[in-house]
Design a protein around this motif. Structure first.
Motif, PDB file in Angstrom:
ATOM      1  N   MET A 181      43.379  40.923  29.790  1.00 40.99           N
ATOM      2  CA  MET A 181      42.685  41.157  30.995  1.00 40.99           C
ATOM      3  C   MET A 181      42.319  39.935  31.795  1.00 40.99           C
ATOM      4  O   MET A 181      42.729  39.909  32.869  1.00 40.99           O
ATOM      5  CB  MET A 181      41.229  41.771  30.531  1.00 40.99           C
ATOM      6  N   VAL A 182      42.104  38.866  30.893  1.00 40.31           N
ATOM      7  CA  VAL A 182      42.039  37.786  31.461  1.00 40.31           C
ATOM      8  C   VAL A 182      43.337  37.034  32.286  1.00 40.31           C
ATOM      9  O   VAL A 182      43.333  36.540  33.570  1.00 40.31           O
ATOM     10  CB  VAL A 182      41.297  36.729  30.854  1.00 40.31           C
ATOM     11  N   VAL A 183      44.571  37.227  31.599  1.00 38.25           N
ATOM     12  CA  VAL A 183      45.501  36.595  32.170  1.00 38.25           C
ATOM     13  C   VAL A 183      46.012  37.605  33.378  1.00 38.25           C
ATOM     14  O   VAL A 183      46.503  37.155  34.314  1.00 38.25           O
ATOM     15  CB  VAL A 183      46.680  36.709  30.988  1.00 38.25           C
ATOM     16  N   ASP A 184      45.732  38.839  33.255  1.00 38.93           N
ATOM     17  CA  ASP A 184      46.427  39.814  34.429  1.00 38.93           C
ATOM     18  C   ASP A 184      45.282  39.550  35.430  1.00 38.93           C
ATOM     19  O   ASP A 184      46.031  39.816  36.525  1.00 38.93           O
ATOM     20  CB  ASP A 184      46.323  41.361  33.854  1.00 38.93           C
ATOM     21  N   GLY A 185      44.168  39.340  35.360  1.00 34.60           N
ATOM     22  CA  GLY A 185      43.188  39.117  36.319  1.00 34.60           C
ATOM     23  C   GLY A 185      43.575  37.839  37.298  1.00 34.60           C
ATOM     24  O   GLY A 185      43.774  37.766  38.278  1.00 34.60           O
ATOM     25  N   LEU A 186      44.005  36.899  36.317  1.00 36.81           N
ATOM     26  CA  LEU A 186      44.573  35.585  37.008  1.00 36.81           C
ATOM     27  C   LEU A 186      45.894  35.828  37.899  1.00 36.81           C
ATOM     28  O   LEU A 186      46.164  35.477  38.929  1.00 36.81           O
ATOM     29  CB  LEU A 186      44.899  34.509  36.125  1.00 36.81           C
ATOM     30  N   TYR A 187      46.956  36.576  37.295  1.00 35.71           N
ATOM     31  CA  TYR A 187      47.890  36.983  37.990  1.00 35.71           C
ATOM     32  C   TYR A 187      47.766  37.830  39.100  1.00 35.71           C
ATOM     33  O   TYR A 187      48.507  37.363  40.251  1.00 35.71           O
ATOM     34  CB  TYR A 187      48.971  37.586  36.931  1.00 35.71           C
ATOM     35  N   LYS A 191      47.961  36.447  44.954  1.00 34.47           N
ATOM     36  CA  LYS A 191      48.132  36.445  46.398  1.00 34.47           C
ATOM     37  C   LYS A 191      46.911  36.480  47.274  1.00 34.47           C
ATOM     38  O   LYS A 191      47.009  35.737  48.106  1.00 34.47           O
ATOM     39  CB  LYS A 191      48.566  38.240  46.349  1.00 34.47           C
ATOM     40  N   GLY A 192      46.040  36.823  46.842  1.00 35.15           N
ATOM     41  CA  GLY A 192      44.516  36.442  47.601  1.00 35.15           C
ATOM     42  C   GLY A 192      44.195  34.750  47.364  1.00 35.15           C
ATOM     43  O   GLY A 192      43.998  34.503  48.589  1.00 35.15           O
ATOM     44  N   LEU A 193      44.450  34.365  46.224  1.00 36.06           N
ATOM     45  CA  LEU A 193      44.413  32.581  46.210  1.00 36.06           C
ATOM     46  C   LEU A 193      45.285  32.057  46.989  1.00 36.06           C
ATOM     47  O   LEU A 193      44.890  31.055  47.565  1.00 36.06           O
ATOM     48  CB  LEU A 193      44.414  32.333  44.700  1.00 36.06           C
ATOM     49  N   SER A 194      46.404  32.479  47.188  1.00 31.94           N
ATOM     50  CA  SER A 194      47.429  31.627  48.005  1.00 31.94           C
ATOM     51  C   SER A 194      46.828  31.450  49.452  1.00 31.94           C
ATOM     52  O   SER A 194      47.018  30.516  50.230  1.00 31.94           O
ATOM     53  CB  SER A 194      48.656  32.343  47.839  1.00 31.94           C
ATOM     54  N   TRP A 195      46.318  32.894  49.903  1.00 34.19           N
ATOM     55  CA  TRP A 195      45.629  32.726  51.235  1.00 34.19           C
ATOM     56  C   TRP A 195      44.383  31.878  51.489  1.00 34.19           C
ATOM     57  O   TRP A 195      44.240  31.206  52.253  1.00 34.19           O
ATOM     58  CB  TRP A 195      45.400  34.231  51.832  1.00 34.19           C
ATOM     59  N   VAL A 196      43.522  31.837  50.425  1.00 36.39           N
ATOM     60  CA  VAL A 196      42.480  30.915  50.132  1.00 36.39           C
ATOM     61  C   VAL A 196      42.931  29.347  50.275  1.00 36.39           C
ATOM     62  O   VAL A 196      42.365  28.795  51.073  1.00 36.39           O
ATOM     63  CB  VAL A 196      41.651  31.504  49.309  1.00 36.39           C
ATOM     64  N   ILE A 197      43.871  29.418  49.715  1.00 35.06           N
ATOM     65  CA  ILE A 197      44.359  27.997  49.317  1.00 35.06           C
ATOM     66  C   ILE A 197      44.978  27.525  50.587  1.00 35.06           C
ATOM     67  O   ILE A 197      45.070  26.580  51.225  1.00 35.06           O
ATOM     68  CB  ILE A 197      45.364  27.670  48.137  1.00 35.06           C
ATOM     69  N   SER A 198      45.533  28.186  51.317  1.00 32.54           N
ATOM     70  CA  SER A 198      46.431  27.986  52.812  1.00 32.54           C
ATOM     71  C   SER A 198      45.202  27.599  53.708  1.00 32.54           C
ATOM     72  O   SER A 198      45.266  26.577  54.257  1.00 32.54           O
ATOM     73  CB  SER A 198      47.052  29.218  53.291  1.00 32.54           C
ATOM     74  N   LEU A 199      44.239  28.409  53.744  1.00 28.77           N
ATOM     75  CA  LEU A 199      43.080  28.192  54.505  1.00 28.77           C
ATOM     76  C   LEU A 199      42.223  26.784  54.315  1.00 28.77           C
ATOM     77  O   LEU A 199      42.014  26.086  55.232  1.00 28.77           O
ATOM     78  CB  LEU A 199      42.021  29.187  54.662  1.00 28.77           C
ATOM     79  N   ASN A 280      33.961  29.458  46.402  1.00 26.27           N
ATOM     80  CA  ASN A 280      33.388  30.615  45.961  1.00 26.27           C
ATOM     81  C   ASN A 280      33.875  31.916  46.317  1.00 26.27           C
ATOM     82  O   ASN A 280      34.077  32.773  45.477  1.00 26.27           O
ATOM     83  CB  ASN A 280      31.870  30.725  46.618  1.00 26.27           C
ATOM     84  N   VAL A 281      34.599  31.728  47.125  1.00 26.66           N
ATOM     85  CA  VAL A 281      35.634  33.065  47.854  1.00 26.66           C
ATOM     86  C   VAL A 281      36.776  33.111  46.776  1.00 26.66           C
ATOM     87  O   VAL A 281      37.045  34.018  46.245  1.00 26.66           O
ATOM     88  CB  VAL A 281      36.229  32.862  49.265  1.00 26.66           C
ATOM     89  N   MET A 282      37.339  31.892  46.371  1.00 26.17           N
ATOM     90  CA  MET A 282      38.106  31.839  45.154  1.00 26.17           C
ATOM     91  C   MET A 282      37.720  32.590  44.141  1.00 26.17           C
ATOM     92  O   MET A 282      38.375  33.194  43.367  1.00 26.17           O
ATOM     93  CB  MET A 282      38.789  30.339  44.643  1.00 26.17           C
ATOM     94  N   ILE A 283      36.430  32.263  43.326  1.00 30.88           N
ATOM     95  CA  ILE A 283      35.983  32.660  42.203  1.00 30.88           C
ATOM     96  C   ILE A 283      35.704  34.298  42.564  1.00 30.88           C
ATOM     97  O   ILE A 283      35.841  35.240  41.709  1.00 30.88           O
ATOM     98  CB  ILE A 283      34.662  32.102  42.114  1.00 30.88           C
ATOM     99  N   GLY A 284      35.314  34.690  43.648  1.00 31.31           N
ATOM    100  CA  GLY A 284      35.229  36.244  43.824  1.00 31.31           C
ATOM    101  C   GLY A 284      36.477  36.917  43.894  1.00 31.31           C
ATOM    102  O   GLY A 284      36.518  37.890  43.339  1.00 31.31           O
ATOM    103  N   VAL A 285      37.536  36.357  44.430  1.00 27.32           N
ATOM    104  CA  VAL A 285      38.973  36.909  44.293  1.00 27.32           C
ATOM    105  C   VAL A 285      39.294  37.178  42.835  1.00 27.32           C
ATOM    106  O   VAL A 285      39.832  38.139  42.423  1.00 27.32           O
ATOM    107  CB  VAL A 285      39.939  35.950  45.026  1.00 27.32           C
TER     108      VAL A 285
END
Length: 453
Positions: A181-187, A191-199, A280-285
């Motif tokens: 569950m943890v590994v799948d959640g990170l994977y 996509k969402g983290l890529s946009w946060v990192i871009s911002l 915090n947005v990254m944590i939420g994602v």
């Protein structure tokens, strides 16, 4: 639009009404069986265990034993790099014996699983990984024996092969549901983290240009101790990344407070946006993706439980010749004699499912008759295998929207039936009124004739 598969019956060819189509699953219900998300580490439970919620104890124990072997082998690889054979020659034989032992166990594991799954063994991804890593383990031993010297044993190719063998640890991750569950959640969060990192990158880039222009490095020679923090874009980007994780906040902000205090609001704004905002947005994602992965794992468990219940139905009903197709081939007298036995068998299946807490978790206090009423969509008073399987899928795999659509569909059918019943009653009532009028006319027409002499 098919909101809920199989809600409204449509004409179709069915080989066996008790089984459905030839594959045992209605194609209209296949959407509920599809995974709603891609998984980085997909793993079939049949690789290590018998299919279904129950499995033989010896296969389960063997799987747990192999997980322990994988962990022990990983610890051995780490120990080889901590206590190196080149520095402690007496450990060379110990490491070699351990390599041989682990390779033997891996070969046994591949042989056992291949024997169990036969032609389907090589169709699973992790089985292919097991075969490849087992061949690498054997190849490592062969190279060590064939080399006969420490030169080959210390070669880069052997060290690379030993590192690749650590990928077996991913097998442990996908075997334990919580780790999976943890590994799948990170994977899923990538996509969402890529946009946060871009911002964050855009934010850091903009502030880096601003601080490179505004901060005068010559004012901070003593405070910065000749460290280039904002002298050029590259150093400004690195400095702001440190500030984003609050690594060098005090070392930079205090000197700025002494020489250029008007820049403090900009530093505070950047810290709030990067540290307390984006992070915090990254944590939420990640949390949302982990919850989605957990739901998928739970849905997969429910699918296995439903298919186990379906197989139980087939074994109990069809082995005794009580399927609807078998009953239709009997005479009316034989069918009437078999029907109570079929009903008793269905009730025993449902009662066993209700009593088994490890299987489908029905609410407390339900009786087999309640389950029949719950799953009997055509209100025939009995259950077919099709209704049993499809009803369980709707009940346990449907989300809130699908269940709401199902409820509204049932209410709509009830309204239609009520409207049709009302029309039928009104029509019958009108016919009764017409008959009464004819009787009244006939009665009033006969009375004058009877008074004439």
């Amino acid at each position: 639009m098919n909101l809920i598969r199989g809600v409204m019956p449509t004409p179709r060819t069915i080989v066996d009404p008790d089984i459905g189509p030839t594959n045992g699953v209605d194609s209209r219900d296949s959407d509920l069986r599809q995974a709603s998300m891609p998984m980085l580490l997909t793993y079939d439970a049949s690789d290590d265990e018998d299919y279904g919620p129950r499995h033989h104890d010896h296969f389960s124990n063997f799987s747990l034993f192999m997980i322990g072997v994988i962990i022990a082998n990983s610890l051995q690889i780490g120990a080889e790099h901590q206590w190196k054979p080149s520095e402690m020659p007496q450990l060379q034989t110990v490491y070699f014996c351990l390599d041989c032992g682990f390779a033997t166990l891996y070969v046994i594991e591949v042989a056992v699983n291949w024997t169990r799954q036969k032609s389907g063994y090589l169709t699973h991804f992790w089985n292919l990984v097991d075969v490849a890593l087992t061949l690498l383990a054997i190849g490592t031993i062969a190279l060590s024996v064939g080399g006969g010297s420490s030169v080959l044993a210390d070669a880069k190719v052997l060290r690379l092969i030993r590192f690749i063998r650590l990928f077996r640890l991913f097998r442990v991750m996908v075997t334990v549901p919580d780790l999976k569950m943890v590994v799948d959640g990170l994977y899923l969060s990538m996509k969402g983290l890529s946009w946060v990192i871009s911002l964050i990158a855009v934010l850091v880039y903009m502030f880096a240009i601003f601080f490179t222009i505004e901060i005068q490095e010559e004012l901070y020679d003593d405070e910065f101790k000749n460290v280039n923090y904002f002298g050029d874009m590259a150093h400004s980007l690195m400095t702001l990344l440190d500030i984003a994780i609050l690594a060098e906040w005090g070392e930079i902000v205090r000197p700025v407070l002494n020489h250029q205090p008007w820049l403090l609001p900009f530093f505070a704004c950047f810290a709030l946006l990067s540290s307390f905002g984006m992070l915090n947005v990254m944590i939420g994602v990640i949390v949302d993706s982990t919850q989605a992965a957990r739901k998928e794992i739970e849905d997969e468990k429910k699918r296995r439980q439903i298919e186990y219940a379906s197989e139980t139905w087939k074994k109990t009903i069809h082995s005794r010749g009580l399927s609807q197709a078998a009953l239709e081939g009997l005479s009316p007298e034989e069918r009437a004699a078999k029907e109570p036995e079929r009903i008793s068998a269905i009730n025993s299946i449902l009662q066993s499912l209700l009593d088994d807490e490890d299987n489908i978790n029905f609410p407390e206090g339900l009786l087999p008759e309640d389950v029949i009423a719950l799953l009997d969509f055509d209100a025939s008073g009995s259950l077919s295998h099709k209704e049993f399987e499809t009803g369980l899928k709707r009940l346990f795999l449907g989300d809130n929207f699908q269940l709401t659509c199902l409820i509204l569909t049932v209410l709509g059918k009830m309204r239609n039936e009520q409207a049709e019943g009302q029309k039928r009653v009104e029509k019958e009532f009108a016919e009764i009124l017409q008959r009464l009028e004819r009787i009244e006319k006939r009665t009033t027409g006969e009375q004058p004739a009877s008074k004439t002499p």
